[in-house]
Scaffold this motif. Structure first.
Motif, mmCIF file in Angstrom:
data_model
loop_
_atom_site.group_PDB
_atom_site.id
_atom_site.type_symbol
_atom_site.label_atom_id
_atom_site.label_comp_id
_atom_site.label_asym_id
_atom_site.label_seq_id
_atom_site.Cartn_x
_atom_site.Cartn_y
_atom_site.Cartn_z
ATOM 1 N N ILE A 230 1.658 -14.167 -7.767
ATOM 2 C CA ILE A 230 1.098 -12.901 -8.249
ATOM 3 C C ILE A 230 -0.010 -12.479 -7.290
ATOM 4 N N LEU A 231 -0.020 -11.207 -6.925
ATOM 5 C CA LEU A 231 -1.006 -10.674 -5.988
ATOM 6 C C LEU A 231 -1.874 -9.641 -6.696
ATOM 7 N N ILE A 232 -3.203 -9.747 -6.507
ATOM 8 C CA ILE A 232 -4.155 -8.826 -7.132
ATOM 9 C C ILE A 232 -5.075 -8.249 -6.056
ATOM 10 N N ASN A 233 -5.219 -6.914 -6.052
ATOM 11 C CA ASN A 233 -6.165 -6.265 -5.131
ATOM 12 C C ASN A 233 -7.040 -5.296 -5.904
ATOM 13 N N THR A 234 -8.297 -5.669 -6.107
ATOM 14 C CA THR A 234 -9.269 -4.762 -6.712
ATOM 15 C C THR A 234 -10.391 -4.471 -5.717
ATOM 16 N N GLU A 238 -7.068 0.321 1.435
ATOM 17 C CA GLU A 238 -6.701 0.289 2.855
ATOM 18 C C GLU A 238 -6.311 -1.110 3.315
ATOM 19 N N LEU A 239 -6.565 -2.106 2.473
ATOM 20 C CA LEU A 239 -6.200 -3.480 2.828
ATOM 21 C C LEU A 239 -4.717 -3.762 2.587
ATOM 22 N N GLN A 240 -4.000 -2.837 1.963
ATOM 23 C CA GLN A 240 -2.623 -3.135 1.577
ATOM 24 C C GLN A 240 -1.616 -2.139 2.152
ATOM 25 N N ASN A 241 -0.419 -2.656 2.451
ATOM 26 C CA ASN A 241 0.715 -1.830 2.851
ATOM 27 C C ASN A 241 1.616 -1.693 1.628
ATOM 28 N N ASN A 242 1.639 -0.524 1.042
ATOM 29 C CA ASN A 242 2.380 -0.311 -0.205
ATOM 30 C C ASN A 242 3.860 -0.639 -0.080
ATOM 31 N N GLU A 243 4.457 -0.227 1.023
ATOM 32 C CA GLU A 243 5.900 -0.425 1.192
ATOM 33 C C GLU A 243 6.253 -1.908 1.274
ATOM 34 N N ASP A 244 5.429 -2.679 1.976
ATOM 35 C CA ASP A 244 5.702 -4.117 2.100
ATOM 36 C C ASP A 244 5.552 -4.826 0.752
ATOM 37 N N ILE A 245 4.589 -4.379 -0.037
ATOM 38 C CA ILE A 245 4.423 -4.963 -1.375
ATOM 39 C C ILE A 245 5.610 -4.584 -2.254
ATOM 40 N N TYR A 246 6.044 -3.340 -2.160
ATOM 41 C CA TYR A 246 7.215 -2.877 -2.923
ATOM 42 C C TYR A 246 8.436 -3.739 -2.598
ATOM 43 N N ASP A 247 8.671 -3.951 -1.312
ATOM 44 C CA ASP A 247 9.823 -4.757 -0.895
ATOM 45 C C ASP A 247 9.735 -6.178 -1.442
ATOM 46 N N ALA A 248 8.515 -6.727 -1.471
ATOM 47 C CA ALA A 248 8.317 -8.100 -1.948
ATOM 48 C C ALA A 248 8.572 -8.220 -3.446
ATOM 49 N N ILE A 249 8.211 -7.197 -4.197
ATOM 50 C CA ILE A 249 8.483 -7.206 -5.641
ATOM 51 C C ILE A 249 9.983 -7.051 -5.889
ATOM 52 N N THR A 259 -3.150 -3.826 -9.137
ATOM 53 C CA THR A 259 -4.083 -3.169 -8.220
ATOM 54 C C THR A 259 -4.929 -2.124 -8.926
ATOM 55 N N ASP A 260 -6.145 -1.972 -8.455
ATOM 56 C CA ASP A 260 -7.067 -0.949 -8.934
ATOM 57 C C ASP A 260 -7.336 0.065 -7.828
ATOM 58 N N VAL A 261 -6.620 -0.098 -6.707
ATOM 59 C CA VAL A 261 -6.906 0.695 -5.501
ATOM 60 C C VAL A 261 -5.617 1.035 -4.764
ATOM 61 N N PHE A 262 -5.668 2.126 -3.984
ATOM 62 C CA PHE A 262 -4.574 2.513 -3.102
ATOM 63 C C PHE A 262 -5.157 3.098 -1.823
ATOM 64 N N PRO A 263 -4.426 3.047 -0.717
ATOM 65 C CA PRO A 263 -4.864 3.775 0.479
ATOM 66 C C PRO A 263 -4.883 5.274 0.163
ATOM 67 N N ASN A 264 -5.869 5.979 0.677
ATOM 68 C CA ASN A 264 -5.966 7.431 0.447
ATOM 69 C C ASN A 264 -5.828 7.769 -1.034
#
Length: 335
Positions: A230-234, A238-249, A259-264
């Protein structure tokens, strides 16, 4: 003369706090919307601009602020990447921040997201709300005392989360370029690769440095994680690549992401959409659509009574220090 402060991004539930904590009797103008190019005129006639995260304090807005005769651009946040510090320096605008607030606020949210994913509570309650009370294989889980939790970044927030998980019986691993001596009683420091390989839950609490750790959480990072973790980012989006996380799920490499955050994230958070098609960042939509394996909160980590009190009180103190001494210990400027 009474000092005039315009504060942006003031939610309705925060108004009472701003007035109750106003021990210096500042004249307050509380604006619910974040500062943008479209509402910058609301700063005219004020002495201090007080921002929150995702406010737009770029050169364009700062030039306007300067033209209004305002000298102080303060933020009631720890992060300050929403402010163009170079432009502030050129225009002789003073900038100050809140260096810390209740670490429990973010740490408790991180733990909550992790435990919801570990115990599949979002999945299960989503079933029962539709009157389906059957127990299926997805509802089976480990107990946290049989898990290893990896904390990346062991400052005040990371250490607080480590203590919370330790209290539940988990084994804690930590990674930080600047190890905290106090943390060694709670966790074991290891190299990042070992932490990723061994941890059932990985939680980030590190700052974002543009050009240095952009998209730290990417395909390579995730490939080193334990299967089914399980991965948590609060921390910062900007520390995360959304597409790579999507692929991993989707592939099952990760069991869940909170997550509590997103790029932009200003393009998404604090807005309501009638459908996901309207969202500017479709990578966010794709992740949200993976609920309940993906749990998203709209940057509410600091949205607690204690954290709000800290942010407002320290901001008011920063302003008072400048008025009485000409400076504040919490000032920041471009390097």
């Amino acid at each position: 003369m009474t000092l005039k402060i315009v504060a942006y991004g003031v939610r309705p539930n925060e108004v009472e706090f701003f007035h109750k904590l106003n021990k210096y009797n500042y004249e307050l103008k509380l604006v619910e919307e974040l500062l943008t190019h479209d509402n910058i005129e609301t700063a005219e006639g004020q002495d201090v601009v007080l921002l929150r995260g995702n406010c737009v304090a770029d050169r364009q807005n700062l030039e306007k602020i300067k033209s209004y005769g305002i000298k102080y651009v303060f933020t009631r946040t720890v992060g300050f990447n929403h402010i163009d510090l170079e432009a502030c320096k050129e225009m002789n605008l003073m900038v100050a921040r809140v260096p810390a607030y209740s670490p429990n606020s973010v740490a408790e949210l991180s733990l909550t997201l992790a435990m919801m994913l570990l115990r599949n509570t979002a999945y299960t309650t989503n079933k029962t709300k539709n009157y389906n009370f059957k127990v299926d294989a997805q509802m089976f889980s480990k107990e946290i005392r049989n898990c290893k939790v990896g904390i990346i970044g062991t400052g005040k927030i990371g250490l607080t989360e480590a203590k919370l998980f330790k209290g539940l019986g988990a084994e804690i691993l930590g990674n930080d370029p600047y190890p905290n001596e106090n943390a060694k009683e709670i966790l074991k420091y290891v190299e990042l690769d070992e932490l990723l390989k061994e941890s059932d839950i990985v939680s980030l609490h590190i700052p974002y440095f543009k050009g240095e750790n952009d998209e730290l959480i990417n395909k390579n990072f995730i490939s080193k994680m334990k299967d089914g973790a399980i991965l948590i980012n609060t921390a910062r989006g900007e520390l995360q690549n959304n597409e790579d996380i999507y692929d991993a799920i989707k592939s099952g490499k990760l069991a869940g992401f909170g997550t509590d955050v997103f790029p932009n994230e200003a393009n998404t958070f604090f807005k309501e959409f009638s459908s996901g098609d309207e969202m500017e960042d479709q990578s966010v939509r794709r992740l949200v659509d993976l609920y309940p394996k993906v749990l998203v909160t709209p940057h509410v980590g600091s949205n607690t009574d204690e954290a709000l009190k800290n942010m407002i009180e320290i901001s008011y103190d920063n302003i008072n220090e400048v008025l009485t001494t000409g400076e504040t210990k919490n000032a920041i400027e471009a390097k």
